[in-house]
Design a protein around this motif. Structure first.
Motif: not given
Lengths: 108, 238
Positions: A15-22, B99-105, B129-131, B137-141
């Motif tokens: 679920a973790g891998v799948g959710t990350y992909a989404l 890499r930033w996009r990977g973290l944001m995802a 700025r958007r990053r 918003t996301a990291a504290p959550l």
């Protein structure tokens, strides 16, 4: 009975891998797909209203899996909270009023 | 504005949302242990999956010795809405380092998406700025969610019954829904159809009602937008 440990860990991993992909999907595919067509962008503009409503309305109208209107305290509390959200657009005030009304009804 | 200021602006926008996230996280931790998972498994679920509604569904299924395929499938159906959030954010981060996009995802949630997209629609120039606003918003959550899950798992189900904390979750979504629905006729229609179909489908297996409601709401709302010429997309910066 709880699922075996191996099942729990496999479920967490898959679920973790799948959710990350989404989550990552369009953040990475967008550059290959180019611009989002206008119609798709319009549709994406509808997502917050549609998804949030699909999360909220059943939780208020049918918290236990069947729709209850008469004597549903959540409906009254949700209505009051919606009015607060409408007039103040304040998240904290919305939550506090909704919880207070639901608890108040419980004491009646 | 400096990075720190944009991060702080995101943090300020997120703070009221925490009132809904804290009890939700406590519930997710307590429910996991109540269903027979270990504290370590409860924490792993929050760190690895990091999506509350799907976690609660998984916990219920695992507690009933659900089949692996059903548990994972249910989680992914509930989380499919994240694809739509990803697509909404993507135009704002085309120029962003991968890499930033990977973290944001990884830290993308309902709340972070709603807050960030609302702010970007008001105009926020520059991907940096958007990053930082998004991470604000996301990291504290993320951090609050992890702490609350562990506290909930350790404390167990000791929350007094008279406090209807679970109701704080839909109330949080309601506070975000009202302004999102009130934008125009198309978004209002999307909300009515989305909520109506999801409620009608509440008895469907695997939480399919949520997905059906979301898709129906988007489809009908888009139809109204095209037909009435309202609900034009939010401006994409640059």
């Amino acid at each position: 009975m709880t699922a075996p440990d191996a099942t729990v860990w496999a479920a967490v991993a898959l679920a973790g891998v799948g959710t990350y992909a989404l989550r990552a999907s369009f953040l990475f595919l967008f550059e290959y797909l180019g611009t989002v067509p206008a119609r798709v962008e319009t549709a994406l503009g509808m997502v917050p209203a549609a998804v949030l409503s699909a999360l909220v309305v059943p939780a208020i109208l049918a918290p236990d899996g069947t729709v209850v209107v008469a004597g549903n305290g959540r409906l009254v509390a949700g209505g009051a909270a919606a009015l607060v959200a409408w007039y103040t657009e304040n998240i904290l005030a919305t939550i506090v009023v909704g919880l207070a009304v639901l608890m108040g009804l419980g004491f009646l | 504005m400096s990075r720190r200021e944009d991060f702080r602006a995101g943090l300020a926008a997120t703070t009221p949302v925490m009132v809904g996230v804290v009890p939700f996280g406590l519930v997710a931790g307590a429910a996991a242990v109540g269903a027979g998972l270990s504290v370590l498994q409860a924490a792993a679920l929050s760190v690895v999956v990091f999506a509350g509604a799907s976690q609660l569904a998984m916990i219920e299924l695992l507690g009933g010795d659900g089949a692996l395929l059903v548990v994972v499938g249910t989680a992914l159906i509930i989380n499919s809405r994240l694809v739509m959030y990803s697509a909404s954010l993507a135009p704002h981060f085309v120029e962003e380092d991968s890499r930033w996009r990977g973290l944001m995802a990884y830290v993308l949630t309902d709340q972070a998406f709603a807050l960030a997209v609302t702010r970007y629609a008001e105009g926020m120039e520059g991907v940096t700025r958007r990053r930082w606003y998004f991470l604000g918003t996301a990291a504290p959550l993320w951090a609050v969610w992890q702490v609350c899950t562990v506290v909930g798992a350790v404390a167990g189900a000791r929350v007094p019954a008279w406090l209807p904390l679970r109701f704080a979750v839909p109330l949080t979504f309601l506070a975000l829904l009202v302004p999102a629905a009130a934008k125009n006729r198309a978004t209002a229609t999307a909300a009515v159809v989305g909520g109506g179909v999801a409620t009608a489908g509440v008895a469907l297996p695997f939480n399919l009602g949520l997905l059906a409601g979301a898709l129906a709401g988007v489809a009908v709302g888009t139809g109204v937008a095209v037909w009435a010429g309202v609900g034009a997309p939010a401006e994409v910066p640059e």
